[in-house]
Design an enzyme around this catalytic site. Sequence first.
Site, PDB file in Angstrom:
ATOM      1  N   ASP A  91      -3.974  24.156  50.230  1.00 17.33           N
ATOM      2  CA  ASP A  91      -3.313  24.641  49.264  1.00 17.33           C
ATOM      3  C   ASP A  91      -2.820  23.206  48.309  1.00 17.33           C
ATOM      4  O   ASP A  91      -2.397  22.263  49.136  1.00 17.33           O
ATOM      5  CB  ASP A  91      -1.916  25.187  49.772  1.00 17.33           C
ATOM      6  CG  ASP A  91      -0.780  25.704  48.800  1.00 17.33           C
ATOM      7  OD1 ASP A  91      -1.364  25.992  47.382  1.00 17.33           O
ATOM      8  OD2 ASP A  91       0.304  25.481  48.811  1.00 17.33           O
ATOM      9  N   ASN A  99       0.454  20.536  36.307  1.00 16.34           N
ATOM     10  CA  ASN A  99       0.051  21.230  34.861  1.00 16.34           C
ATOM     11  C   ASN A  99       1.256  21.138  33.794  1.00 16.34           C
ATOM     12  O   ASN A  99       1.153  20.858  32.852  1.00 16.34           O
ATOM     13  CB  ASN A  99      -0.493  22.478  35.013  1.00 16.34           C
ATOM     14  CG  ASN A  99      -1.712  22.622  35.774  1.00 16.34           C
ATOM     15  OD1 ASN A  99      -2.554  21.716  35.556  1.00 16.34           O
ATOM     16  ND2 ASN A  99      -2.287  23.638  36.418  1.00 16.34           N
ATOM     17  N   HIS A 104      -2.686  19.866  31.760  1.00 18.01           N
ATOM     18  CA  HIS A 104      -3.877  20.642  32.723  1.00 18.01           C
ATOM     19  C   HIS A 104      -5.049  19.527  32.849  1.00 18.01           C
ATOM     20  O   HIS A 104      -5.512  19.799  33.894  1.00 18.01           O
ATOM     21  CB  HIS A 104      -4.253  22.004  31.649  1.00 18.01           C
ATOM     22  CG  HIS A 104      -3.410  22.952  31.802  1.00 18.01           C
ATOM     23  ND1 HIS A 104      -3.327  23.883  32.978  1.00 18.01           N
ATOM     24  CD2 HIS A 104      -2.334  23.739  31.017  1.00 18.01           C
ATOM     25  CE1 HIS A 104      -2.375  24.757  32.549  1.00 18.01           C
ATOM     26  NE2 HIS A 104      -1.790  24.596  31.745  1.00 18.01           N
ATOM     27  N   ASP A 108      -6.385  19.440  36.541  1.00 15.41           N
ATOM     28  CA  ASP A 108      -7.723  19.613  36.719  1.00 15.41           C
ATOM     29  C   ASP A 108      -8.316  18.305  37.507  1.00 15.41           C
ATOM     30  O   ASP A 108      -9.062  18.462  38.513  1.00 15.41           O
ATOM     31  CB  ASP A 108      -8.534  19.614  35.537  1.00 15.41           C
ATOM     32  CG  ASP A 108      -8.568  20.851  34.681  1.00 15.41           C
ATOM     33  OD1 ASP A 108      -7.879  21.768  35.355  1.00 15.41           O
ATOM     34  OD2 ASP A 108      -8.971  20.959  33.495  1.00 15.41           O
ATOM     35  N   ASP A 134      -4.749  27.225  43.147  1.00 16.39           N
ATOM     36  CA  ASP A 134      -4.530  26.136  43.921  1.00 16.39           C
ATOM     37  C   ASP A 134      -4.792  26.173  45.457  1.00 16.39           C
ATOM     38  O   ASP A 134      -4.351  25.289  46.226  1.00 16.39           O
ATOM     39  CB  ASP A 134      -2.947  25.690  43.606  1.00 16.39           C
ATOM     40  CG  ASP A 134      -2.275  26.717  44.104  1.00 16.39           C
ATOM     41  OD1 ASP A 134      -2.524  27.825  44.828  1.00 16.39           O
ATOM     42  OD2 ASP A 134      -1.146  26.324  44.543  1.00 16.39           O
TER      43      ASP A 134
END
Length: 175
Positions: A91, A99, A104, A108, A134
């Site tokens: 996780d 984000n 983002h 990423d 995630d």
Amino acid sequence: MLRAKRDRERAAADRAKAADDRARAAGDREEAARERAEARLHRTESDDNLELATTDELTGAWTRKFGLEEVSRELERARRSGATLVLAFIDVDDLKQVNDSHGHLAGDALLQLVGETLRANIRPYDVIARYGGDELVCAMPNLSALDARARFDKIAAELTAVNAEHSVTVGPCGG
């Protein structure tokens, strides 16, 4: 004399036919070579398309559908053989916060880092699947829970060392 002339004409005709056959065969070989090259190209395109369809672009893990099918196969193999199988859930904590606060692209990059670190620390035949935004799941056949815990502790330490501001929880299921 007449017979010798006919024999020469037949021989010339046979040579001409043989030359024509060789030319046709050469053309067939060229066409076959073109077709093989085209088939190689299609095979490469097909392999690329399969990889795109089954591999998560950010983590390098299997996509959810394909990965869960692989995990199911590993579970069934472990049931049949009586071998051990460790399932680990990964996780990426606070990915939404990353984000939201850093964009983002930062999220990423974090997912890419997690995928690279996982792949660098597991065996080539272990299964990693992107389960959700995630979350990832990893199936590791023929590995004890203790060995898996040590491996994931190492992965967590590596991730913390290169990315101290965001934590990633990794570990075998139930442990």
